[in-house]
Design a protein around this motif. Structure first.
Motif, PDB file in Angstrom:
ATOM      1  N   LEU A 103     -28.933  24.069  14.570  1.00 45.01           N
ATOM      2  CA  LEU A 103     -29.201  23.492  15.884  1.00 45.01           C
ATOM      3  C   LEU A 103     -28.702  22.057  15.954  1.00 45.01           C
ATOM      4  CD1 LEU A 103     -30.436  23.993  18.612  1.00 45.01           C
ATOM      5  CD2 LEU A 103     -32.690  23.510  17.663  1.00 45.01           C
ATOM      6  N   ARG A 104     -28.883  21.312  14.864  1.00 39.88           N
ATOM      7  CA  ARG A 104     -28.401  19.928  14.839  1.00 39.88           C
ATOM      8  C   ARG A 104     -26.876  19.893  14.947  1.00 39.88           C
ATOM      9  NH1 ARG A 104     -30.464  18.764  10.399  1.00 39.88           N
ATOM     10  NH2 ARG A 104     -32.509  18.079  11.103  1.00 39.88           N
ATOM     11  N   ALA A 105     -26.207  20.843  14.269  1.00 31.35           N
ATOM     12  CA  ALA A 105     -24.746  20.913  14.334  1.00 31.35           C
ATOM     13  C   ALA A 105     -24.273  21.330  15.724  1.00 31.35           C
ATOM     14  CB  ALA A 105     -24.219  21.876  13.274  1.00 31.35           C
ATOM     15  N   PHE A 106     -25.036  22.200  16.386  1.00 34.81           N
ATOM     16  CA  PHE A 106     -24.666  22.655  17.727  1.00 34.81           C
ATOM     17  C   PHE A 106     -24.500  21.485  18.689  1.00 34.81           C
ATOM     18  CE2 PHE A 106     -26.607  27.227  17.549  1.00 34.81           C
ATOM     19  CZ  PHE A 106     -25.626  27.582  16.637  1.00 34.81           C
ATOM     20  N   LEU A 107     -25.352  20.476  18.549  1.00 37.55           N
ATOM     21  CA  LEU A 107     -25.336  19.358  19.493  1.00 37.55           C
ATOM     22  C   LEU A 107     -24.043  18.559  19.408  1.00 37.55           C
ATOM     23  CD1 LEU A 107     -29.032  18.134  19.193  1.00 37.55           C
ATOM     24  CD2 LEU A 107     -28.015  19.676  20.875  1.00 37.55           C
ATOM     25  N   ARG A 108     -23.276  18.745  18.328  1.00 34.43           N
ATOM     26  CA  ARG A 108     -21.980  18.062  18.199  1.00 34.43           C
ATOM     27  C   ARG A 108     -20.827  18.981  18.609  1.00 34.43           C
ATOM     28  NH1 ARG A 108     -24.736  16.645  13.395  1.00 34.43           N
ATOM     29  NH2 ARG A 108     -23.509  18.120  12.122  1.00 34.43           N
ATOM     30  N   GLN A 109     -21.176  20.179  19.139  1.00 31.34           N
ATOM     31  CA  GLN A 109     -20.167  21.166  19.500  1.00 31.34           C
ATOM     32  C   GLN A 109     -19.987  21.310  21.012  1.00 31.34           C
ATOM     33  OE1 GLN A 109     -18.261  23.633  17.570  1.00 31.34           O
ATOM     34  NE2 GLN A 109     -18.546  22.130  15.934  1.00 31.34           N
ATOM     35  N   ASP A 110     -20.552  20.395  21.772  1.00 28.74           N
ATOM     36  CA  ASP A 110     -20.427  20.386  23.233  1.00 28.74           C
ATOM     37  C   ASP A 110     -20.871  21.699  23.878  1.00 28.74           C
ATOM     38  OD1 ASP A 110     -19.753  19.423  25.801  1.00 28.74           O
ATOM     39  OD2 ASP A 110     -17.760  20.344  25.670  1.00 28.74           O
ATOM     40  N   PRO A 111     -22.094  22.157  23.577  1.00 26.66           N
ATOM     41  CA  PRO A 111     -22.555  23.411  24.195  1.00 26.66           C
ATOM     42  C   PRO A 111     -23.165  23.168  25.577  1.00 26.66           C
ATOM     43  CG  PRO A 111     -24.236  22.610  22.720  1.00 26.66           C
ATOM     44  CD  PRO A 111     -23.116  21.604  22.656  1.00 26.66           C
ATOM     45  N   ASP A 112     -23.202  24.209  26.389  1.00 25.94           N
ATOM     46  CA  ASP A 112     -23.985  24.190  27.629  1.00 25.94           C
ATOM     47  C   ASP A 112     -25.312  24.905  27.420  1.00 25.94           C
ATOM     48  OD1 ASP A 112     -21.987  23.010  29.558  1.00 25.94           O
ATOM     49  OD2 ASP A 112     -20.832  24.735  28.856  1.00 25.94           O
ATOM     50  N   ILE A 113     -25.246  26.007  26.650  1.00 34.77           N
ATOM     51  CA  ILE A 113     -26.441  26.838  26.427  1.00 34.77           C
ATOM     52  C   ILE A 113     -26.567  27.104  24.932  1.00 34.77           C
ATOM     53  CG2 ILE A 113     -27.521  29.076  26.876  1.00 34.77           C
ATOM     54  CD1 ILE A 113     -25.789  29.080  29.521  1.00 34.77           C
ATOM     55  N   ILE A 114     -27.797  26.992  24.435  1.00 34.76           N
ATOM     56  CA  ILE A 114     -28.072  27.219  23.015  1.00 34.76           C
ATOM     57  C   ILE A 114     -29.152  28.295  22.907  1.00 34.76           C
ATOM     58  CG2 ILE A 114     -29.023  26.218  20.900  1.00 34.76           C
ATOM     59  CD1 ILE A 114     -27.917  23.499  21.867  1.00 34.76           C
ATOM     60  N   MET A 115     -28.956  29.234  21.990  1.00 34.28           N
ATOM     61  CA  MET A 115     -30.003  30.209  21.709  1.00 34.28           C
ATOM     62  C   MET A 115     -30.354  30.107  20.222  1.00 34.28           C
ATOM     63  SD  MET A 115     -30.911  33.468  20.480  1.00 34.28           S
ATOM     64  CE  MET A 115     -29.802  34.862  20.656  1.00 34.28           C
ATOM     65  N   VAL A 116     -31.621  29.837  19.952  1.00 35.57           N
ATOM     66  CA  VAL A 116     -32.124  29.773  18.584  1.00 35.57           C
ATOM     67  C   VAL A 116     -32.991  30.999  18.363  1.00 35.57           C
ATOM     68  CG1 VAL A 116     -33.345  28.383  16.883  1.00 35.57           C
ATOM     69  CG2 VAL A 116     -32.169  27.267  18.772  1.00 35.57           C
TER      70      VAL A 116
END
Length: 564
Positions: free
Chosen positions: A380-393
């Protein structure tokens, strides 16, 4: 089929009066290499029902028709034919009387079959007719899944009774891997589980048997297997471990692995878990359809009000939407339905899952691997550096994951995840217990949806009955004077149920709910406030679906007991 047999089949098909010349040609040119037979080809082409055709052709050829739902084969008849012949010809021995064996067949035009059966049985054979599918069901019921493979292994004499657990280690696994019968048996168990719609297979060694059970529609069902299976349990367990790339020499520790198989042109990912027990290793297999036919949002089963609210939440630019419920309540299915609804070229979606249950095109899916440190929080921390619009954990399991998910939602991302709580209102207390600040939880969470799965009543055999409100603690007058109950038929394998559907409880966060969360009020107070704002509880949603005939009152009571 020989030319002479084809000519006979063509003549008989015409004499039934059910077919035109063109349809006769269609049937005879159909691919019957899989043992389908003429009657099966007729059914597959949709020209006529197989049972209707067999009754008609039986009258012309002088063969009786047998309804296997009403007939049970005698024990003596079952012993007259070896399982290998039963599977080879797709037949079922029915009675042995006066030195003649009556055998149920599905292809009256297979001229070589009668001679083969007579030689295998060692006596004259009389033929009666029944549809192919009915014969298959009866063979599995009375002989057990994979009986032909088991019989072949025992005849070969290559696997003896395990006198003690130490003897398991003596199996030559390399030789076993090449043994067609072992491979065939395990494949049949997996294929039959997939055919019946099972989600799990449990292979459990007991003192005097190897028990195999399927979980279908959330309930466990014992699989009919040959009684000799216990003699081969070590070989079967080792074969599954070989397929999952597990160490067959290690029998003292639990292990996890994966198997990839292809069935009916569908890729299936099987998660394998082993556990040492008193009588050998117990193995659980979870079947996951990788190329899933995703359930659409409109098909999940929401009422009109909840559907509109869910559409609003999943189209928000930010916030957290949580799905709660116990293991096996369909949370992942709902999350995939949400993602499928909003999966567009204009949005970037990242998911962290353990495991990846379905592969969804257009979405970046990450497999969480605890063994190398790739946790939900780290992903999840890495996702924030990947320019996402939507995240599913996949699941919020700890305070670190909860904190990062909340911060992600507050910085302009829409976050989907799951929690293990009994109802929707309990999600707030769960996040706060993990260490999240109440004011952040109140600001971040846009909605919480609790859900359960109930078995759907079989539409072919369900029965309508009057409802006596005294039977149940109804919170409000029933919307109908009648409900439906299960009955049981061949279509639903006598259970009265086919498939499952969802019950939902949707809590939309309002200003009143936010105030209660910030004040650390109890889940009960939050729940009561949500009901005042129009939330339907799990049990209320269940009552509505019971009155519509989707499920039974007993099912609603069973799955919502703690949420009443």
């Amino acid at each position: 089929m020989s030319g002479q047999a084809d000519a006979l089949a063509a003549l008989m098909l015409k004499r039934t009066g059910l077919f035109s010349d063109y349809q006769v040609a269609q049937v005879l040119s159909a691919d019957r290499s899989d043992g389908l037979g003429v009657a099966g080809a007729v059914a597959r082409l949709g020209i006529a029902r197989e049972d209707d055709f067999l009754k008609k052709i039986g009258e012309l050829l002088g063969f009786a028709y047998t309804d296997l739902a009403e007939e049970r084969p005698t024990d003596e008849a079952l012993t007259r034919l070896p399982a290998r012949a039963v599977y080879q010809y797709n037949v079922l021995p029915l009675r042995y009387e006066g030195g003649v064996l009556t055998v149920v067949v599905c292809d009256p035009f297979n001229t070589g079959m009668t001679d083969g059966l007579r030689l295998a049985a060692g006596c004259p054979v009389r033929v009666t007719l029944s549809p192919r599918e009915e014969i298959n069901k009866a063979v599995q019921k009375y002989y057990g899944v994979g009986a032909d493979a088991i019989e072949k292994m025992i005849e070969d004499g290559r696997y003896e009774v395990d006198s003690d657990l130490a003897s398991i280690s003596k199996i030559d696994v390399n030789e076993m891997g090449a043994e067609a019968s072992i491979v065939k048996f395990v494949n049949q168990i997996i294929a039959e589980a997939d055919r019946q719609g099972a989600t799990d297979i449990h292979v459990e060694p007991m003192e005097d048997e190897l028990r195999i059970r399927y979980r279908i529609d959330g309930m466990l069902h014992k699989v009919d297997v040959p009684p000799q299976l216990n003699r081969l349990k070590a070989a079967i367990i080792s074969r599954i471990k070989v397929m999952a790339n597990l160490d067959i020499a290690e029998k003292r520790l639990p292990m996890d692995g994966r198997i990839g198989v292809r069935l009916n042109n569908d890729d299936i990912d099987i998660r394998v878990s082993t556990m040492p027990t008193a009588y050998g290793e117990s193995i659980s297999l979870r079947l996951l359809q990788k190329s899933g036919n995703f359930v659409k949002l409109v098909d999940l089963g929401f009422n009109a009000h909840d559907y509109d609210q869910v559409v609003k939440i999943i189209n928000r630019p930010n916030g957290i939407f949580l799905v709660t419920g116990p293991t096996g309540s369909g949370k992942s299915t709902s999350l995939y339905a949400f993602l499928h609804e909003i999966n567009k070229m204009q949005v970037r979606i990242l998911t962290a899952e353990d495991p990846i249950e379905y592969e969804m095109p257009g979405i970046n899916q990450v497999l969480v691997r605890q063994d190398i440190g790739l946790t939900f929080a780290r992903a999840l921390r890495a996702f924030l550096r990947q320019d996402p619009d939507i995240i599913m954990v996949g699941e919020i399991r700890d305070g670190e994951t909860a904190e990062i998910a909340i911060n992600a939602s507050l910085t302009g991302h829409l976050v989907f995840s799951t929690l293990h709580t009994n109802d929707a209102a309990g999600a707030f207390a769960r996040l706060i217990d993990m260490g999240a600040e109440p004011f952040l939880v109140a600001s971040a969470v846009a909605g919480v949806m609790a859900q359960r799965l109930v078995r759907r009543l079989c539409p072919k055999c369900r029965r309508e009955i009057p409802l006596d409100p005294k039977w149940y603690d109804l919170p409000y007058p029933p919307a109908s004077q009648n409900v439906w109950e299960p009955n049981g038929c061949e279509s639903c394998t006598k259970t009265g149920y086919r498939g499952r559907g969802g019950l939902f409880e949707l809590l939309v966060v309002t200003e009143d709910i936010e105030s209660l969360v910030i004040a650390r009020r109890s889940a009960t107070e939050i729940r009561e406030a949500a009901i005042r704002h129009g939330m339907k509880t799990l049990r209320e949603d269940g009552w509505a679906k019971a009155f519509r005939g989707m499920t039974s009152v007993e099912e609603v009571m069973r799955v919502t007991e703690e949420s009443a």
